[in-house]
Scaffold this motif. Sequence first.
Motif, PDB file in Angstrom:
ATOM      1  N   TYR A  58      47.456  32.124  84.798  1.00 19.73           N
ATOM      2  CA  TYR A  58      46.029  32.173  84.186  1.00 19.73           C
ATOM      3  C   TYR A  58      45.994  30.643  83.221  1.00 19.73           C
ATOM      4  O   TYR A  58      46.997  30.257  82.750  1.00 19.73           O
ATOM      5  CB  TYR A  58      46.041  33.042  83.006  1.00 19.73           C
ATOM      6  N   LYS A  59      44.947  30.219  83.282  1.00 20.04           N
ATOM      7  CA  LYS A  59      44.443  29.009  82.477  1.00 20.04           C
ATOM      8  C   LYS A  59      43.741  29.435  81.390  1.00 20.04           C
ATOM      9  O   LYS A  59      42.841  30.189  81.293  1.00 20.04           O
ATOM     10  CB  LYS A  59      43.757  28.211  83.446  1.00 20.04           C
ATOM     11  N   SER A  60      44.192  28.545  79.920  1.00 18.66           N
ATOM     12  CA  SER A  60      43.504  28.939  78.797  1.00 18.66           C
ATOM     13  C   SER A  60      42.139  27.964  78.502  1.00 18.66           C
ATOM     14  O   SER A  60      42.500  26.803  78.833  1.00 18.66           O
ATOM     15  CB  SER A  60      44.511  28.634  77.741  1.00 18.66           C
ATOM     16  N   ILE A  61      41.192  28.694  78.558  1.00 16.72           N
ATOM     17  CA  ILE A  61      40.097  28.046  77.999  1.00 16.72           C
ATOM     18  C   ILE A  61      39.324  28.568  76.749  1.00 16.72           C
ATOM     19  O   ILE A  61      38.651  29.410  76.846  1.00 16.72           O
ATOM     20  CB  ILE A  61      39.018  27.903  79.082  1.00 16.72           C
ATOM     21  N   GLY A  62      39.843  27.669  75.793  1.00 17.53           N
ATOM     22  CA  GLY A  62      39.510  28.120  74.436  1.00 17.53           C
ATOM     23  C   GLY A  62      40.057  29.584  74.107  1.00 17.53           C
ATOM     24  O   GLY A  62      41.268  29.461  74.108  1.00 17.53           O
ATOM     25  N   ARG A  63      39.427  30.564  73.981  1.00 18.20           N
ATOM     26  CA  ARG A  63      40.130  31.818  73.522  1.00 18.20           C
ATOM     27  C   ARG A  63      40.178  32.867  74.829  1.00 18.20           C
ATOM     28  O   ARG A  63      40.690  33.902  74.804  1.00 18.20           O
ATOM     29  CB  ARG A  63      39.191  32.477  72.490  1.00 18.20           C
ATOM     30  N   THR A  64      39.529  32.344  75.626  1.00 16.47           N
ATOM     31  CA  THR A  64      39.679  32.870  77.227  1.00 16.47           C
ATOM     32  C   THR A  64      40.638  32.420  78.127  1.00 16.47           C
ATOM     33  O   THR A  64      41.121  31.176  78.237  1.00 16.47           O
ATOM     34  CB  THR A  64      38.286  32.667  77.814  1.00 16.47           C
ATOM     35  N   PHE A  65      41.144  33.288  78.747  1.00 18.22           N
ATOM     36  CA  PHE A  65      42.283  33.099  79.873  1.00 18.22           C
ATOM     37  C   PHE A  65      41.463  33.384  81.130  1.00 18.22           C
ATOM     38  O   PHE A  65      41.057  34.516  81.570  1.00 18.22           O
ATOM     39  CB  PHE A  65      43.437  33.699  79.714  1.00 18.22           C
ATOM     40  N   VAL A  66      41.787  32.568  82.369  1.00 17.15           N
ATOM     41  CA  VAL A  66      41.006  32.536  83.328  1.00 17.15           C
ATOM     42  C   VAL A  66      42.033  32.792  84.539  1.00 17.15           C
ATOM     43  O   VAL A  66      42.913  31.778  84.698  1.00 17.15           O
ATOM     44  CB  VAL A  66      40.059  31.293  83.605  1.00 17.15           C
ATOM     45  N   LEU A  67      41.846  33.540  85.307  1.00 18.37           N
ATOM     46  CA  LEU A  67      42.846  33.543  86.576  1.00 18.37           C
ATOM     47  C   LEU A  67      42.930  32.275  87.361  1.00 18.37           C
ATOM     48  O   LEU A  67      41.714  32.042  88.037  1.00 18.37           O
ATOM     49  CB  LEU A  67      42.886  34.943  87.346  1.00 18.37           C
ATOM     50  N   GLU A  68      43.804  31.521  87.718  1.00 15.40           N
ATOM     51  CA  GLU A  68      43.929  30.533  88.553  1.00 15.40           C
ATOM     52  C   GLU A  68      44.897  30.312  89.509  1.00 15.40           C
ATOM     53  O   GLU A  68      46.137  31.084  89.017  1.00 15.40           O
ATOM     54  CB  GLU A  68      43.975  29.114  87.697  1.00 15.40           C
ATOM     55  N   PRO A  69      44.887  30.163  90.645  1.00 13.36           N
ATOM     56  CA  PRO A  69      45.863  29.930  91.513  1.00 13.36           C
ATOM     57  C   PRO A  69      46.940  28.971  90.940  1.00 13.36           C
ATOM     58  O   PRO A  69      46.752  28.054  90.171  1.00 13.36           O
ATOM     59  CB  PRO A  69      45.533  29.252  92.732  1.00 13.36           C
ATOM     60  N   LYS A  70      48.334  29.195  91.391  1.00 17.83           N
ATOM     61  CA  LYS A  70      49.411  28.392  90.803  1.00 17.83           C
ATOM     62  C   LYS A  70      49.162  26.688  91.238  1.00 17.83           C
ATOM     63  O   LYS A  70      49.444  25.897  90.378  1.00 17.83           O
ATOM     64  CB  LYS A  70      50.529  28.784  91.376  1.00 17.83           C
ATOM     65  N   ALA A  71      48.815  26.512  92.307  1.00 15.70           N
ATOM     66  CA  ALA A  71      48.624  25.242  92.911  1.00 15.70           C
ATOM     67  C   ALA A  71      47.558  24.415  92.068  1.00 15.70           C
ATOM     68  O   ALA A  71      47.911  23.244  91.527  1.00 15.70           O
ATOM     69  CB  ALA A  71      48.261  25.144  94.425  1.00 15.70           C
ATOM     70  N   VAL A  72      46.516  25.214  91.633  1.00 14.88           N
ATOM     71  CA  VAL A  72      45.507  24.425  90.785  1.00 14.88           C
ATOM     72  C   VAL A  72      46.071  23.918  89.464  1.00 14.88           C
ATOM     73  O   VAL A  72      45.837  23.086  88.901  1.00 14.88           O
ATOM     74  CB  VAL A  72      44.358  25.469  90.432  1.00 14.88           C
ATOM     75  N   LEU A  73      46.980  25.050  88.678  1.00 14.57           N
ATOM     76  CA  LEU A  73      47.661  24.664  87.419  1.00 14.57           C
ATOM     77  C   LEU A  73      48.472  23.538  87.686  1.00 14.57           C
ATOM     78  O   LEU A  73      48.677  22.671  86.858  1.00 14.57           O
ATOM     79  CB  LEU A  73      48.083  25.915  86.911  1.00 14.57           C
ATOM     80  N   MET A  74      49.317  23.516  88.698  1.00  9.98           N
ATOM     81  CA  MET A  74      50.263  22.541  89.018  1.00  9.98           C
ATOM     82  C   MET A  74      49.518  21.232  89.161  1.00  9.98           C
ATOM     83  O   MET A  74      50.014  20.214  88.621  1.00  9.98           O
ATOM     84  CB  MET A  74      51.152  22.805  90.208  1.00  9.98           C
ATOM     85  N   ASN A  75      48.812  21.062  89.854  1.00 11.17           N
ATOM     86  CA  ASN A  75      47.789  19.696  90.093  1.00 11.17           C
ATOM     87  C   ASN A  75      47.259  19.359  88.753  1.00 11.17           C
ATOM     88  O   ASN A  75      47.447  17.893  88.448  1.00 11.17           O
ATOM     89  CB  ASN A  75      46.932  19.990  91.285  1.00 11.17           C
ATOM     90  N   GLU A  76      46.685  20.103  87.831  1.00 11.54           N
ATOM     91  CA  GLU A  76      46.296  19.861  86.536  1.00 11.54           C
ATOM     92  C   GLU A  76      47.212  19.192  85.713  1.00 11.54           C
ATOM     93  O   GLU A  76      46.946  18.339  85.113  1.00 11.54           O
ATOM     94  CB  GLU A  76      45.580  20.950  85.982  1.00 11.54           C
ATOM     95  N   GLN A  77      48.493  20.036  85.714  1.00  8.33           N
ATOM     96  CA  GLN A  77      49.588  19.499  84.759  1.00  8.33           C
ATOM     97  C   GLN A  77      50.116  18.362  85.457  1.00  8.33           C
ATOM     98  O   GLN A  77      50.464  17.581  84.327  1.00  8.33           O
ATOM     99  CB  GLN A  77      50.682  20.617  84.696  1.00  8.33           C
ATOM    100  N   GLU A  78      50.238  17.976  86.558  1.00  7.02           N
ATOM    101  CA  GLU A  78      50.495  16.728  86.981  1.00  7.02           C
ATOM    102  C   GLU A  78      49.748  15.590  86.851  1.00  7.02           C
ATOM    103  O   GLU A  78      50.018  14.449  86.390  1.00  7.02           O
ATOM    104  CB  GLU A  78      50.943  16.754  88.626  1.00  7.02           C
ATOM    105  N   GLN A  79      48.613  15.887  86.840  1.00  7.15           N
ATOM    106  CA  GLN A  79      47.696  14.924  86.324  1.00  7.15           C
ATOM    107  C   GLN A  79      47.521  14.444  84.914  1.00  7.15           C
ATOM    108  O   GLN A  79      47.470  13.450  84.424  1.00  7.15           O
ATOM    109  CB  GLN A  79      45.886  15.416  86.878  1.00  7.15           C
ATOM    110  N   LYS A  80      47.656  15.629  84.123  1.00  2.00           N
ATOM    111  CA  LYS A  80      47.927  15.362  82.773  1.00  2.00           C
ATOM    112  C   LYS A  80      49.318  14.582  82.506  1.00  2.00           C
ATOM    113  O   LYS A  80      49.097  13.629  81.526  1.00  2.00           O
ATOM    114  CB  LYS A  80      48.117  16.598  81.852  1.00  2.00           C
ATOM    115  N   PHE A  81      50.363  14.729  83.148  1.00  2.31           N
ATOM    116  CA  PHE A  81      51.468  14.046  83.052  1.00  2.31           C
ATOM    117  C   PHE A  81      51.170  12.532  83.413  1.00  2.31           C
ATOM    118  O   PHE A  81      51.646  11.745  82.612  1.00  2.31           O
ATOM    119  CB  PHE A  81      52.495  14.833  83.631  1.00  2.31           C
TER     120      PHE A  81
END
Length: 129
Positions: A58-81
């Motif tokens: 799940y991805k946190s968007i404000g107070r809400t959590f949205v179901l996301e595939p693991k690959a999408v979260l991994m890509n976002e975190q790698e980009q943030k890094f």
Amino acid sequence: MADETSRTAFMEIQGRMIEITAKLKQVQNQMRSKEGEKKRAFLTLEELRHLSDDTNTYKSIGRTFVLEPKAVLMNEQEQKFKDSETAVSSLQSSKEYLEKQKAEVENNLRELLSQDPGLARQIMSMTVM
């Protein structure tokens, strides 16, 4: 009594020193913030790597959590890094530049005070409130 030109030069150098010091503190605070973001992204990536690919993430968007595939979260975190690393290196070069400027201004101040001992005595006799 120090002449007016020396006093004016001292005031300009002092103002420049205050300005550079403030910018340097701002850059240091930004670096600290980006280092924190980088560390959070790294730690999140490490936790995500241990999960299986079919795990619900799940991805946190404000107070809400949205179901996301693991690959999408991994890509976002790698980009943030990567973005944080780039920002830190950029801020590091800015910090080095400002430190050089500060050293130059300090040298200018020392030179001014050595050329005008009367100004130096006048400054030393002032009390800081």
